[in-house]
Design a protein around this motif. Sequence first.
Motif, short mmCIF file in Angstrom:
data_model
loop_
_atom_site.label_atom_id
_atom_site.label_comp_id
_atom_site.label_asym_id
_atom_site.label_seq_id
_atom_site.Cartn_x
_atom_site.Cartn_y
_atom_site.Cartn_z
N TYR A 1 -7.62 12.07 6.92
CA TYR A 1 -8.16 11.78 5.59
C TYR A 1 -7.08 11.94 4.52
O TYR A 1 -6.10 12.68 4.70
CB TYR A 1 -9.33 12.71 5.28
CG TYR A 1 -10.53 12.51 6.17
CD1 TYR A 1 -11.53 11.61 5.83
CD2 TYR A 1 -10.66 13.21 7.37
CE1 TYR A 1 -12.64 11.42 6.64
CE2 TYR A 1 -11.76 13.03 8.19
CZ TYR A 1 -12.75 12.14 7.82
OH TYR A 1 -13.84 11.96 8.64
N ALA A 2 -7.31 11.28 3.37
CA ALA A 2 -6.36 11.37 2.27
C ALA A 2 -6.29 12.78 1.68
O ALA A 2 -5.24 13.21 1.21
CB ALA A 2 -6.73 10.36 1.18
N LEU A 3 -7.41 13.50 1.76
CA LEU A 3 -7.51 14.85 1.21
C LEU A 3 -8.22 15.74 2.22
O LEU A 3 -8.86 15.24 3.16
CB LEU A 3 -8.31 14.83 -0.11
CG LEU A 3 -7.73 13.99 -1.25
CD1 LEU A 3 -8.76 13.88 -2.38
CD2 LEU A 3 -6.43 14.60 -1.76
N PRO A 4 -8.15 17.06 2.06
CA PRO A 4 -8.89 17.95 2.95
C PRO A 4 -10.38 17.95 2.62
O PRO A 4 -10.97 18.97 2.26
CB PRO A 4 -8.24 19.32 2.72
CG PRO A 4 -7.71 19.25 1.33
CD PRO A 4 -7.28 17.83 1.13
N ASP A 5 -10.97 16.78 2.73
CA ASP A 5 -12.35 16.54 2.32
C ASP A 5 -12.87 15.37 3.13
O ASP A 5 -12.30 14.27 3.09
CB ASP A 5 -12.39 16.23 0.82
CG ASP A 5 -13.80 15.95 0.32
OD1 ASP A 5 -14.73 15.84 1.14
OD2 ASP A 5 -13.95 15.80 -0.91
N MET A 6 -13.96 15.56 3.87
CA MET A 6 -14.47 14.52 4.74
C MET A 6 -14.97 13.30 3.97
O MET A 6 -15.16 12.22 4.55
CB MET A 6 -15.60 15.05 5.62
CG MET A 6 -16.85 15.44 4.87
SD MET A 6 -18.13 16.04 5.98
CE MET A 6 -19.47 16.32 4.81
N LYS A 7 -15.18 13.45 2.64
CA LYS A 7 -15.63 12.32 1.83
C LYS A 7 -14.47 11.54 1.22
O LYS A 7 -14.68 10.51 0.58
CB LYS A 7 -16.57 12.81 0.73
CG LYS A 7 -17.87 13.41 1.27
CD LYS A 7 -18.79 13.84 0.14
CE LYS A 7 -20.07 14.46 0.70
NZ LYS A 7 -20.98 14.92 -0.40
N SER A 8 -13.25 12.02 1.42
CA SER A 8 -12.10 11.28 0.92
C SER A 8 -11.79 10.11 1.85
O SER A 8 -12.29 10.06 2.99
CB SER A 8 -10.89 12.21 0.81
OG SER A 8 -10.44 12.63 2.09
N PRO A 9 -11.00 9.13 1.41
CA PRO A 9 -10.72 7.96 2.26
C PRO A 9 -10.05 8.36 3.57
O PRO A 9 -9.16 9.22 3.59
CB PRO A 9 -9.78 7.11 1.39
CG PRO A 9 -10.07 7.53 -0.02
CD PRO A 9 -10.39 8.99 0.07
N ASP A 10 -10.50 7.73 4.65
CA ASP A 10 -9.83 7.93 5.93
C ASP A 10 -8.67 6.96 6.03
O ASP A 10 -8.80 5.77 5.74
CB ASP A 10 -10.80 7.74 7.10
CG ASP A 10 -11.53 6.42 7.04
OD1 ASP A 10 -12.27 6.20 6.08
OD2 ASP A 10 -11.34 5.60 7.97
#
Length: 245
Positions: free
Chosen positions: A77-86
Amino acid sequence: MTRRRVIHPVVDLLRQPDGPRDRQLLFGDTVEVVETLTGWSRVTADKDGYPGWVASDQLAEPVPDTHWITAPATHAYALPDMKSPDRVSLSFGSKVLVLSEQNTFLETELGFIPAVHAKLNATRLTDPVSVAELFLGTPYLWGGNSRFGLDCSGLVQAGLLACGLPCPGDSGDQERELGETLPKGTPAKRGDLLFWKGHVAWVYGDNMLLHANAFHMDVTFEPMDQAVTRILEQGDGPVMAHKRL
């Protein structure tokens, strides 16, 4: 010779430049470059000695990987967040260099990978059949070695390499090099391998096989007696060898 590292999620290992696929390499796999032509490198894979050609731009300088992917597949992912762009998907067995740990994610050059999907590179699994079971439903792909597509020998190799056991890439070599050949009529047990001409299957247990096959076009369970009869009747011959690791 020069060592290089695969920098694409899945790379075809070709018989010759622009030729047919024989096997595949995964992100982080390392190779020895034996020869280079314009845009192409002839390599030997470190993990199993398999030779072939890959596009040179799919390789780069090696780095010391720290972790490997133990989930069937994962996203970076773009950020350490599962909702950020893969950004990219990686298959089981891919190797990555972890730069930092942030919350429940591992920062890599590709992006942030869920920490639960990776283990330290020294970690080995213990049951190759359970590893193979992770690939249930994976599409059949001739010469495939990833969660996105694999063949019978790729399924066997994935299980064994994950457990730290050496394994060649092709079923013919696997029949010659793996385990002990058992007498005809020996009861099969979990972890045995059955070989036909050009095919191999895991014995899952209780008259059940686990294999990647072109009849079902995926990785599936199939009753052993049914598979033996089907393969014989479709013209591919009888079981050639029953081997125990």
